[in-house]
Design a protein around this motif. Structure first.
Motif, PDB file in Angstrom:
ATOM      1  N   ASN A  83      10.073  10.671  38.222  1.00 53.02           N
ATOM      2  CA  ASN A  83       9.898  10.523  39.664  1.00 53.02           C
ATOM      3  C   ASN A  83       9.505  11.831  40.351  1.00 53.02           C
ATOM      4  N   PHE A  84       9.901  12.965  39.766  1.00 53.51           N
ATOM      5  CA  PHE A  84       9.613  14.254  40.398  1.00 53.51           C
ATOM      6  C   PHE A  84       9.218  15.278  39.331  1.00 53.51           C
ATOM      7  N   TYR A  85       7.980  15.749  39.424  1.00 58.17           N
ATOM      8  CA  TYR A  85       7.447  16.731  38.464  1.00 58.17           C
ATOM      9  C   TYR A  85       7.594  18.128  39.020  1.00 58.17           C
ATOM     10  N   ASP A  86       7.599  19.144  38.093  1.00 61.26           N
ATOM     11  CA  ASP A  86       7.635  18.963  36.651  1.00 61.26           C
ATOM     12  C   ASP A  86       9.063  18.835  36.140  1.00 61.26           C
ATOM     13  N   HIS A 121      11.328  13.983  32.480  1.00 62.88           N
ATOM     14  CA  HIS A 121      11.098  15.099  33.408  1.00 62.88           C
ATOM     15  C   HIS A 121      12.201  15.169  34.457  1.00 62.88           C
ATOM     16  N   ASP A 122      12.752  14.033  34.841  1.00 61.11           N
ATOM     17  CA  ASP A 122      13.854  14.031  35.801  1.00 61.11           C
ATOM     18  C   ASP A 122      15.101  14.664  35.192  1.00 61.11           C
ATOM     19  N   TYR A 123      15.273  14.508  33.885  1.00 56.22           N
ATOM     20  CA  TYR A 123      16.421  15.097  33.193  1.00 56.22           C
ATOM     21  C   TYR A 123      16.300  16.613  33.078  1.00 56.22           C
ATOM     22  N   ARG A 124      15.140  17.171  33.374  1.00 59.92           N
ATOM     23  CA  ARG A 124      14.988  18.620  33.353  1.00 59.92           C
ATOM     24  C   ARG A 124      15.483  19.259  34.650  1.00 59.92           C
ATOM     25  N   GLY A 125      15.831  18.429  35.607  1.00 54.86           N
ATOM     26  CA  GLY A 125      16.382  18.923  36.860  1.00 54.86           C
ATOM     27  C   GLY A 125      17.825  18.483  37.016  1.00 54.86           C
ATOM     28  N   ASP A 126      18.264  18.401  38.257  1.00 53.48           N
ATOM     29  CA  ASP A 126      19.617  17.979  38.585  1.00 53.48           C
ATOM     30  C   ASP A 126      19.634  16.456  38.659  1.00 53.48           C
TER      31      ASP A 126
END
Length: 331
Positions: A83-86, A121-126
């Motif tokens: 949903n949100f890159y990168d 990619h979402d798992y790379r953020g919060d």
């Protein structure tokens, strides 16, 4: 929308969010009800791999979604993740939520509930930020959980958190940092999730069973098949007579039929950046459609029929497909 008011919805999501943090290894399938139209029909759009602040034709795809959404009088929108890159969101105050979602999907027809899963990619953020009910207060269309069910009576949608299945994200993360809070211990999490999905599918009496995840099961795109999903989740889908598996992950649009079950594999990952020319050979008897550009998918459902269509960035229909079932007699 058949929710009991925004305040009740917010409180429910807040309680669920707190429970998820306190029981990280247990996968809970929260159930939501979403009424079909008065005539019993349902229509919605599917888009994935989109959140790029309008770039890579995200805004153009959103424009066409609004036009098609109005024409079909859609009931909701499904997001297949990334949903949100990168790298996902940095927190609930990350401006990417507004500039990649709220200020992009502005058409009147898109002011409906969005049901979203998280992608790799979402798992790379919060991740907790995307799951947080705080985002519901910022934009009441947003609903994103790891795994959950949406019941429309004629169809049940089973949203599944597929990223933790993929081994390489744990063993070979390619210098990416993944947010595994709420997942570990991984083995327990996946075991609980598979049991919950299997149980929910067995209990379902819906005419149509549709499973949504981020990762592919069958795909001729760049990522190809996700072997862990095919190994652990696909047998459950087959056993429980699932009709459709919908995903993103590969940045393309495609439709593949199953050689050994009625399941149709539908990829809608063209919400922004696409991968031109990145396609692998597939048996033409199974490959119903492949498009290596941006776009989205629509679906219309009645008691007896499902109609799908894929659209490109100009709103042109690229592929149509339909299937039907007999209406059960009540006598």
């Amino acid at each position: 929308m058949a929710f009991r008011g925004k305040k009740t919805m917010f409180v429910s999501l807040l309680c669920l969010f707190i429970m998820a943090l306190s029981s990280p290894s247990k996968a809970e399938l929260q159930r939501f009800e979403h009424a079909a139209k008065k005539d019993g029909s349902l229509s919605f759009l599917v888009v994935g791999d989109w959140g790029r602040r309008g770039y890579y034709n995200q805004s153009e795809v959103a424009l066409q979604m609004g036009i098609v959404g109005e024409k079909l009088d859609i009931d909701f929108i499904i997001s297949t993740g990334d949903n949100f890159y990168d790298n996902g969101l940095t927190g609930t105050d990350d401006p990417a939520f507004e500039y990649s979602f709220s200020k992009i999907y502005t058409a009147p027809s898109l002011q409906k509930q969005w049901y979203s899963v998280v992608g790799n990619h979402d798992y790379r953020g919060d991740v907790a930020a995307q799951l947080s009910p705080i985002l519901q207060k910022l934009d009441n269309r947003w609903l994103c959980l790891r795994s959950f069910i949406v019941d429309t009576e004629i169809a049940e949608f089973f949203f599944v958190d597929t990223t933790p299945f993929v081994e390489k994200y744990f063993t070979d993360p390619e210098d990416h940092v993944y947010d595994w809070k709420g997942i570990l211990p991984r083995k327990n999490y996946l075991s609980n999730l598979l049991k919950d999905v299997d149980s929910a599918l067995k209990d379902s009496i819906a005419k149509w069973k549709i499973v949504v995840g981020h990762h592919t099961i069958r795909s001729a795109g760049s990522h190809g098949d996700t072997h862990e999903i095919a190994k652990y989740l696909l047998p459950i889908l087959k056993e429980n007579n699932v009709d459709l598996y919908i995903n993103g992950h590969d940045h393309c649009l495609e439709h593949i039929s199953s050689p050994d079950s009625p399941i149709q594999f539908l990829t809608s990952g063209g919400g922004s950046k696409a991968w031109r020319g990145d396609v692998n050979w597939w048996n033409p008897k199974e490959m119903k459609f492949f498009y290596d550009g941006q776009g989205f998918m629509s679906m219309e459902i009645t008691q007896t029929q499902v109609d799908i269509a894929f659209y490109d960035v100009f709103g042109r229909v690229l592929h149509k497909w339909a299937t039907s079932k007999q209406l059960y007699s009540t006598m």
